[in-house]
Structure formats: structure tokens, C-alpha cells
Design an enzyme around this catalytic site. Structure first.
Site, mmCIF file in Angstrom:
data_model
loop_
_atom_site.group_PDB
_atom_site.id
_atom_site.type_symbol
_atom_site.label_atom_id
_atom_site.label_comp_id
_atom_site.label_asym_id
_atom_site.label_seq_id
_atom_site.Cartn_x
_atom_site.Cartn_y
_atom_site.Cartn_z
ATOM 1 N N HIS A 258 0.814 -1.207 0.000
ATOM 2 C CA HIS A 258 0.000 0.000 0.000
ATOM 3 C C HIS A 258 0.851 1.263 0.000
ATOM 4 O O HIS A 258 0.465 2.285 -0.562
ATOM 5 C CB HIS A 258 -0.925 0.023 1.223
ATOM 6 C CG HIS A 258 -1.792 1.241 1.288
ATOM 7 N ND1 HIS A 258 -1.350 2.448 1.777
ATOM 8 C CD2 HIS A 258 -3.070 1.453 0.894
ATOM 9 C CE1 HIS A 258 -2.322 3.348 1.691
ATOM 10 N NE2 HIS A 258 -3.370 2.771 1.169
ATOM 11 N N CYS A 259 2.024 1.205 0.606
ATOM 12 C CA CYS A 259 2.744 2.443 0.917
ATOM 13 C C CYS A 259 3.352 3.136 -0.298
ATOM 14 O O CYS A 259 2.911 4.196 -0.722
ATOM 15 C CB CYS A 259 3.818 2.158 1.963
ATOM 16 S SG CYS A 259 3.145 1.682 3.566
ATOM 17 N N LEU A 260 4.391 2.547 -0.880
ATOM 18 C CA LEU A 260 5.184 3.276 -1.865
ATOM 19 C C LEU A 260 4.457 3.542 -3.180
ATOM 20 O O LEU A 260 4.598 4.625 -3.740
ATOM 21 C CB LEU A 260 6.509 2.559 -2.115
ATOM 22 C CG LEU A 260 7.409 2.407 -0.882
ATOM 23 C CD1 LEU A 260 8.800 1.965 -1.297
ATOM 24 C CD2 LEU A 260 7.505 3.698 -0.095
#
Length: 418
Positions: A258-260
Site C-alpha cells: 500500500h505504501c510506496l
């Protein structure tokens, strides 16, 4: 306290179980009935939550999961840990909005609501607060506490866990910040108060944007280094001997989770919408990291051509469908796009991943296999996409006729490194 955790994914479930271990009465609320059934049966789908830990809090009666909104009633603290995806390049906060509307129905004076989901600066105060107030008739900061504490979950990291990683905490006023801090002090070792939710929201995006941009830099250098005939991995090792002014990042087949691939775009969107300016670093990093699977496919094609084999009709075995080592999270995994590209070129693509058990976007086009000597030997090329510890390095070297190693785990005459 009665604690409600809305969203039982990679962030919410560890929060719920840890809160129950700390002695709180915890309700995990998720609209996914299959998840609720699995959890109620003591089956964890998250590597960071062992089945023994889950069963312990179930047996103790300090945790139960529910797909019924009414189970949220009577909470003292509620945590919003729902997805915040991109839809056609734009932030989709529909899950956050839905969670706020649900909690508003059960909000009581003196309760505390904390947003954990990653989002752009201003979300807690401009979006969540009005929804809670409209649905409850209460006033944020006067009748109830509201704050933001960004998740810092690193799946598979045994050193920096939910408990040991410092937790940023904030509130819309001093009393809210103190209520948020007091709760997290019961479940983590260290809290780091900041003055406002906007600061905490930006801090989370800063962390991920820093990684995203630096990974993009080293990915682009890796592509150039290969063309120049330079071993980028050796160059990184050499640069890492400098004790100041350098932090090593390593190239790979692309970014996932989900993050980068997503979080920096929230900041870019907010900057453009609020200030009318482009966040050029994020846009460039998105372009480079987003196209790394294309570069992997290009390297596969070149390696096969050197063996007088076209991609069309060749057998390609992808080792690792998860985006990260030793996890089962296939969200935005670079293996997905690589598999789609190779299939479109006519390759017969197989995939192996002992950790990925939930559905993936390539389930219809990739044949799932176990990593056996026969499967390795039958592949025209093996691509190590994710370097799970479960993969036997020696066995891969022994049986695979040709290997593209995207993670610098293998060595041998038939191995090419990214």
C-alpha cells in the site's frame, strides 16, 4: 477500555490483537464476512499475527471479530484502519468516510477516535471530523476526542514491530492529543507527540516519499549501470563504506504494497489541489518505479534471446508473487505486472509463493506451482522476484537452466542480476 478497530487488514488486525493482549476489550469490525469467520475460528491471514496469539485473545474473551456494525456500540476508543487506495490516480477515501459514518452512530461523549489510515494532510480535521459531528450531533474537541496516528507496520520485520516502533500521536487539541497518547502508551513502548494531525499526516507521507524517491534513484542507476557494464551491487557496497552522507538503497523489480506505490501520490494530489503546483519528485519516482516490471520483462526477453529462444512460447517461472520478502501481501506487487506483460507476449508463466494465500490479479493467467526440481528444470528462465527465505537458493542454482535474480540472492554461471 472497550476498543473498536475498524478494518482488519495488515494494520488493523495487529492493532486489535495487541490491544487485546494489553487487557482492553476489543471488537474488530470488518465488512468482509470471510475474514470475520476466519478470525473467529482462530485462523490468521496476517503473518505478523500468529495463530497462537489470535487464539489466546479469543480464548481470553478480550477480542472478537464482527461484520455487524452494531458491535461497535459502547466504545471508549475507536481506531480507523481501513484502506485508502487510488482510483484512476486519485485518492479514494470512501472507506474512511464509511468508517467515520459508522462510528458516528455509536459515538458517545468522552470517547476517542483515532485515524491510522495513511492519507493527505488535512483529512482528519477537514473530512473525518465533520462526518463524525454530523452523524452524532457531538462536537469534536468539546464532546469527544479526535486524533491521527499513522501506521508504521513493516510486515515481516521481527525487530521493529508494532510494539517497538515509535508511534507518532496527535490530536485536534491538547486534550485529544493526550487521550490518543494515553491509549497508545498502553500498547507500544514509545510515543512521539506532535502538535497537529496535519503534522502527523505529513510525517507519514514524508517517510514513504523519502523511500520511494531513493528507490527510484537506485533503480534508474541500476538500469544505466547494466547498460554501461558496471555491477551496480558492487558499487552500492563500495559507497556504503562511507560512514556519513550516504544511506544504501537497493534496486529491485518495482515497489508494491500500500505504501510506496500509493501514499506519495496522496501528497502529490494534495499539493496540486491546494497549491496548484506539481510535486515533480513524486511524479518522476512513480514513473521509474512503476515501469521497473517492464524493465524486468525486457531483461527476460534479452536473456532468452541470448539462448536463441523467443519469449513467445517460453516457460517463465516467477519466484515470489508478494511484493515483500516473507510476507503474503500481493497488493501492487511488481510480479503482477510482470506476469501480465509476459503472458501478453505469449510466455507460459508459472508462479510460486508459499506466503500468498489470498486471491491475486494474476490467478487466472498464472499457473501456481510448488518450487520443485522438476518445475525449476522445466522453466526456460526462472525470475527471482521476491526473495522469500522459504526458497532454497542451492536448489534453484542446481536445477534452473537460466535465472534472472532481481534481489541479489543467487550466484552462478547461469545467473544474471538485475
Amino acid at each position: 477500555m472497550k476498543v473498536v478497530v475498524v478494518g482488519l487488514g495488515y494494520v488493523g488486525l495487529p492493532l486489535a490483537v495487541r490491544s487485546a493482549q494489553a487487557g482492553h476489550q476489543v471488537v474488530g469490525y470488518d465488512v468482509d464476512g470471510d475474514r470475520v469467520k476466519a478470525l473467529s475460528a482462530g485462523e490468521s491471514y496476517i503473518e505478523d499475527v500468529g495463530p497462537e496469539d489470535l487464539r489466546a485473545v479469543l480464548d481470553a474473551g478480550t477480542f472478537h471479530a464482527s461484520a455487524e456494525a452494531r458491535a461497535c456500540g459502547g466504545f471508549d476508543v475507536a481506531l480507523i484502519a481501513v484502506p485508502t487506495p487510488l482510483r484512476e490516480g486519485l485518492p479514494d477515501l470512501s472507506y474512511t468516510e464509511g468508517a467515520a459514518r459508522t462510528l458516528a452512530r455509536y459515538l458517545r461523549p468522552g470517547a476517542t477516535i483515532i485515524v491510522e489510515s495513511t492519507t493527505y494532510p488535512g483529512t482528519t480535521e477537514e473530512l473525518v471530523a465533520p462526518l463524525l459531528e454530523d452523524g452524532s450531533g457531538l462536537i469534536a474537541g468539546t464532546d469527544f476526542h479526535l486524533g491521527y496516528s499513522p501506521e508504521r507496520i513493516d510486515p515481516g520485520n521481527a525487530t521493529w514491530t508494532l510494539v517497538t516502533t515509535p508511534k507518532i500521536v496527535s490530536g485536534i487539541d491538547e486534550a485529544s492529543r493526550e487521550a490518543v497518547r494515553s491509549f497508545y502508551d498502553t500498547i507500544v513502548e514509545t510515543t512521539v507527540p506532535v502538535r497537529s494531525p496535519r503534522t502527523a499526516e505529513l510525517a507519514k507521507l514524508l517517510e514513504n516519499t523519502f523511500r520511494h524517491v531513493n528507490i527510484a534513484l537506485v533503480n534508474e542507476i541500476a538500469m544505466f549501470a547494466h547498460g554501461l557494464g558496471v555491477d551496480v551491487w558492487e558499487a552500492i557496497d563500495a559507497a556504503s563504506t562511507k560512514p556519513f552522507g550516504f544511506m544504501p538503497f537497493t534496486p529491485g523489480p518495482g515497489v508494491g504494497g500500500h505504501c510506496l506505490p500509493i501514499d506519495p501520490s496522496y501528497l502529490s494530489w494534495r499539493v496540486e489541489r491546494a497549491l496548484g503546483q506539481n510535486f515533480r519528485f513524486v511524479e518522476l519516482a512513480n514513473d521509474i518505479n512503476g515501469h521497473m516490471p517492464d524493465y524486468v520483462v525486457q531483461r527476460v526477453s534479452t536473456a532468452l534471446n541470448a539462448c536463441h529462444k523467443p519469449v513467445n512460447g517460453s516457460s517463465v517461472l516467477l519466484l515470489g508473487l508478494a511484493y515483500k520478502k516473507n510476507t503474503g501481501d500481493a497488493r501492487e506487487s511488481p510480479a503482477v505486472r510482470a506476469a501480465q506483460l509476459l503472458t501478453a507476449m505469449g510466455a507460459r508463466v508459472s508462479g510460486a509463493d508459499p506466503h500468498v494465500v489470498e486471491a491475486t490479479p494474476v490467478d487466472g493467467i498464472v499457473r501456481r506451482v510448488e518450487v520443485t526440481p522438476d518445475e525449476l528444470a522445466a522453466a526456460d528462465i526462472v525470475v527471482l522476484v521476491t526473495d522469500h527465505d522459504a526458497f532454497d537458493v542451492d536448489e534453484i542454482i542446481r536445477h534452473a537452466p537460466l535465472v534472472l535474480d532481481c534481489r541479489r540472492r543467487l550466484a552462478g554461471p547461469q545467473v544474471e542480476r538485475l
